[in-house]
Motif scaffolding. Structure first.
Motif, mmCIF file in Angstrom:
data_model
loop_
_atom_site.group_PDB
_atom_site.id
_atom_site.type_symbol
_atom_site.label_atom_id
_atom_site.label_comp_id
_atom_site.label_asym_id
_atom_site.label_seq_id
_atom_site.Cartn_x
_atom_site.Cartn_y
_atom_site.Cartn_z
ATOM 1 N N GLN A 111 0.811 -1.217 0.000
ATOM 2 C CA GLN A 111 0.000 0.000 0.000
ATOM 3 C C GLN A 111 0.845 1.267 0.000
ATOM 4 O OE1 GLN A 111 -3.263 -0.618 -0.301
ATOM 5 N NE2 GLN A 111 -3.593 1.551 -0.709
ATOM 6 N N ASP A 112 2.000 1.221 0.664
ATOM 7 C CA ASP A 112 2.801 2.448 0.794
ATOM 8 C C ASP A 112 3.591 2.792 -0.465
ATOM 9 O OD1 ASP A 112 4.316 0.175 1.154
ATOM 10 O OD2 ASP A 112 5.759 1.135 2.497
ATOM 11 N N VAL A 113 3.615 1.903 -1.470
ATOM 12 C CA VAL A 113 4.345 2.207 -2.708
ATOM 13 C C VAL A 113 3.427 2.196 -3.934
ATOM 14 C CG1 VAL A 113 6.523 1.318 -1.800
ATOM 15 C CG2 VAL A 113 5.006 -0.215 -3.077
ATOM 16 N N VAL A 114 2.117 2.197 -3.699
ATOM 17 C CA VAL A 114 1.181 2.159 -4.822
ATOM 18 C C VAL A 114 1.381 3.361 -5.742
ATOM 19 C CG1 VAL A 114 -1.254 2.373 -5.458
ATOM 20 C CG2 VAL A 114 -0.573 0.742 -3.708
ATOM 21 N N SER A 115 1.576 4.535 -5.158
ATOM 22 C CA SER A 115 1.729 5.748 -5.982
ATOM 23 C C SER A 115 2.938 5.661 -6.891
ATOM 24 C CB SER A 115 1.834 6.983 -5.078
ATOM 25 O OG SER A 115 0.652 7.174 -4.351
ATOM 26 N N SER A 116 4.090 5.293 -6.334
ATOM 27 C CA SER A 116 5.301 5.207 -7.154
ATOM 28 C C SER A 116 5.171 4.102 -8.201
ATOM 29 C CB SER A 116 6.527 4.960 -6.272
ATOM 30 O OG SER A 116 6.387 3.753 -5.536
ATOM 31 N N PHE A 117 4.520 2.996 -7.831
ATOM 32 C CA PHE A 117 4.285 1.907 -8.782
ATOM 33 C C PHE A 117 3.440 2.388 -9.956
ATOM 34 C CE2 PHE A 117 1.091 -1.246 -10.103
ATOM 35 C CZ PHE A 117 1.907 -2.190 -10.696
ATOM 36 N N LEU A 118 2.370 3.116 -9.648
ATOM 37 C CA LEU A 118 1.487 3.618 -10.703
ATOM 38 C C LEU A 118 2.193 4.632 -11.579
ATOM 39 C CD1 LEU A 118 -1.909 4.001 -8.779
ATOM 40 C CD2 LEU A 118 -1.322 2.294 -10.499
ATOM 41 N N TYR A 119 2.930 5.558 -10.978
ATOM 42 C CA TYR A 119 3.643 6.563 -11.764
ATOM 43 C C TYR A 119 4.603 5.901 -12.745
ATOM 44 C CZ TYR A 119 1.991 10.389 -8.771
ATOM 45 O OH TYR A 119 1.213 11.292 -8.117
ATOM 46 N N ALA A 120 5.399 4.954 -12.259
ATOM 47 C CA ALA A 120 6.406 4.316 -13.109
ATOM 48 C C ALA A 120 5.761 3.548 -14.257
ATOM 49 C CB ALA A 120 7.280 3.386 -12.266
ATOM 50 N N ASN A 121 4.736 2.770 -13.950
ATOM 51 C CA ASN A 121 4.138 1.917 -14.969
ATOM 52 C C ASN A 121 3.241 2.689 -15.939
ATOM 53 O OD1 ASN A 121 4.643 -1.204 -14.521
ATOM 54 N ND2 ASN A 121 4.609 -0.238 -12.510
ATOM 55 N N ILE A 122 2.553 3.710 -15.446
ATOM 56 C CA ILE A 122 1.710 4.514 -16.337
ATOM 57 C C ILE A 122 2.580 5.339 -17.280
ATOM 58 C CG2 ILE A 122 0.084 6.446 -16.428
ATOM 59 C CD1 ILE A 122 -1.236 5.297 -13.911
ATOM 60 N N LEU A 123 3.656 5.933 -16.764
ATOM 61 C CA LEU A 123 4.549 6.706 -17.623
ATOM 62 C C LEU A 123 5.226 5.818 -18.669
ATOM 63 C CD1 LEU A 123 6.199 9.138 -15.045
ATOM 64 C CD2 LEU A 123 4.565 9.713 -16.848
ATOM 65 N N PHE A 124 5.547 4.585 -18.273
ATOM 66 C CA PHE A 124 6.126 3.621 -19.212
ATOM 67 C C PHE A 124 5.182 3.398 -20.390
ATOM 68 C CE2 PHE A 124 6.786 -0.750 -20.676
ATOM 69 C CZ PHE A 124 8.162 -0.779 -20.873
ATOM 70 N N ALA A 125 3.887 3.252 -20.099
ATOM 71 C CA ALA A 125 2.898 3.032 -21.161
ATOM 72 C C ALA A 125 2.608 4.313 -21.927
ATOM 73 C CB ALA A 125 1.607 2.476 -20.557
ATOM 74 N N LEU A 126 2.508 5.425 -21.216
ATOM 75 C CA LEU A 126 2.141 6.695 -21.848
ATOM 76 C C LEU A 126 3.199 7.160 -22.841
ATOM 77 C CD1 LEU A 126 0.103 9.026 -21.951
ATOM 78 C CD2 LEU A 126 1.367 10.100 -20.066
ATOM 79 N N GLY A 127 4.460 6.947 -22.512
ATOM 80 C CA GLY A 127 5.525 7.369 -23.418
ATOM 81 C C GLY A 127 5.408 6.710 -24.780
ATOM 82 N N ALA A 128 5.051 5.424 -24.805
ATOM 83 C CA ALA A 128 4.900 4.713 -26.081
ATOM 84 C C ALA A 128 3.731 5.259 -26.884
ATOM 85 C CB ALA A 128 4.719 3.223 -25.828
ATOM 86 N N GLN A 129 2.648 5.638 -26.197
ATOM 87 C CA GLN A 129 1.486 6.182 -26.908
ATOM 88 C C GLN A 129 1.835 7.538 -27.538
ATOM 89 O OE1 GLN A 129 -0.882 3.673 -26.682
ATOM 90 N NE2 GLN A 129 0.735 2.892 -25.331
ATOM 91 N N LEU A 130 2.533 8.379 -26.776
ATOM 92 C CA LEU A 130 2.892 9.710 -27.277
ATOM 93 C C LEU A 130 3.903 9.613 -28.413
ATOM 94 C CD1 LEU A 130 3.180 11.667 -23.895
ATOM 95 C CD2 LEU A 130 1.273 11.660 -25.522
ATOM 96 N N LEU A 131 4.812 8.644 -28.328
ATOM 97 C CA LEU A 131 5.785 8.449 -29.414
ATOM 98 C C LEU A 131 5.075 8.048 -30.701
ATOM 99 C CD1 LEU A 131 8.680 8.188 -30.473
ATOM 100 C CD2 LEU A 131 8.709 5.846 -29.600
#
Length: 376
Positions: free
Chosen positions: A329-349
């Motif tokens: 629970q205490d790392v959910v935010s960092s987990f989401l940021y890392a994985n969402i940005l990983f996916a978002l970068g490919a979409q924007l590219l």
């Protein structure tokens, strides 16, 4: 009154709801072979009904029939995921018991959500494009990447994971889902590309710019380097690397990578062996002008990364995943940021490469003094 091809496909896809409800109440659906024959019969019957409905004005593109049947199964998948999460009941219990029990896993539920929403929307878009005789090349390539990566992870993870002992004859129904996308991918790739309405001077001017004059591409290069490193790192964790850093990350940040269902490990290995080469090619394409394959490649992998990250993120947090393997629970935010940005970068590219493709067109001069003066 004659029903249009697109309307017929849409209505038949919605018939998945009453059909699944009625089959769930048939007492004979307690045998794996019966479930297999019933599922295969429904799909063949659906194809026959669709053919009869559009026999007067049949679509010229044979992929219409494939997408129509797939849209039906997308609705089935949405029903499965909603039932597994407790939103509805009494529809697909028979199939999950005697058909594909691995879909009860967190990963199975998440890919059903993706298929029942994103893939369903893509099918309807492609069906509409076929009936209106529009191009659906970009949409089709995005679907292709998403479809193939989900199938590879699901099938391999099922065979080698804890659900390997629960494979039923209905598992064979996945064969068309492997073969048809390959056939569809070849047809979609051969469709003519939409060329931008720009002059040769504009293309040459864009290609003569050094990297420092393309700050957006510079940002994407940084993203690709970080994404490649992140992918390799998680691939090592999936291979059970003994480095302390890998153990610490797996325990503190993504314990789902150690889940015995094997889907997360297979996903990370697929990412390492297929996404890392893509990141390398994309780096080359952003540096060297004239790589005409860049827009298509980025669209295919944008679909693949979006599907993979959606399933991985969702399964990592889903209640169906054992508490031990869920994200703390205490790392959910960092987990989401890392994985969402990983996916978002490919979409924007992919958006950058498709909408601003001047740099990737071939045959234009890039060492012209007059052009250098224009740029500077």
């Amino acid at each position: 009154m004659r029903v249009g091809a697109g309307t017929a496909a849409f209505l038949l896809s919605l018939s998945a709801i009453p059909i699944s409800f009625l089959l769930n109440r048939v007492s004979a659906m307690d045998s794996p072979m019966v479930v297999f024959y019933a599922a295969a019969g429904v799909l063949l019957g659906l194809l026959l009904v669709l053919y009869l409905l559009v026999i007067g004005t049949p679509p010229k593109d044979p992929l219409f029939y494939a997408f129509a049947v797939f849209s039906f199964t997308s609705v089935i998948d949405l029903v499965i995921s909603l039932e597994q999460d407790g939103y509805i009941k009494g529809f697909m219990g028979f199939y999950l018991k005697e058909g594909e029990p691995y879909l009860r896993s967190a990963y199975g539920i998440l890919i059903c959500y993706w298929d029942g929403t994103v893939h369903y929307a893509l099918y309807l878009m492609m069906i509409a494009a076929i009936t209106l005789r529009w191009s659906y090349r970009t949409v089709g390539l995005y679907w292709l990447g998403s479809m193939l990566i989900s199938l590879v992870t699901l099938l391999l993870g099922t065979v080698v994971g804890k659900f390997g002992t629960e494979i039923r004859p209905a598992f064979l129904l996945n064969i068309p889902y492997v073969l048809i996308p390959i056939w569809a991918g070849k047809k979609i790739y051969r469709m003519p590309k939409a060329l931008p309405r720009i002059t040769a001077d504009q293309i040459a001017m864009e290609q003569s710019k050094w990297l420092y004059r393309r700050p957006l591409d510079l940002v994407f290069i940084v993203y690709l380097l970080i994404a490649a490193a992140f992918t390799v790192f998680r691939g090592f964790i999936a291979l059970e690397c003994s480095f302390e850093t890998c153990d610490t990350y797996a325990f503190d940040q993504e314990p789902y990578l150690s889940d015995p269902v094997m889907y997360p490990k297979i996903q990370m290995l697929v990412n390492m062996f297929y996404l890392v080469p893509f990141f390398g090619l994309a780096l080359y394409g952003l540096i060297d002008p004239g790589c005409e394959w860049m827009p298509d490649l980025t669209v295919v992998f944008a679909g693949a990364i979006a599907q993979a990250q959606f399933s991985h993120i969702g399964a990592s947090l889903h209640p169906r995943t054992a508490f031990t393997y869920r994200v703390p629970q205490d790392v959910v935010s960092s987990f989401l940021y890392a994985n969402i940005l990983f996916a978002l970068g490919a979409q924007l590219l992919a958006v950058r490469c498709v909408t601003c493709s001047n740099f990737f067109l071939k045959g234009m001069p890039i060492n012209n003094e007059e052009l250098e003066k224009k740029v500077n």
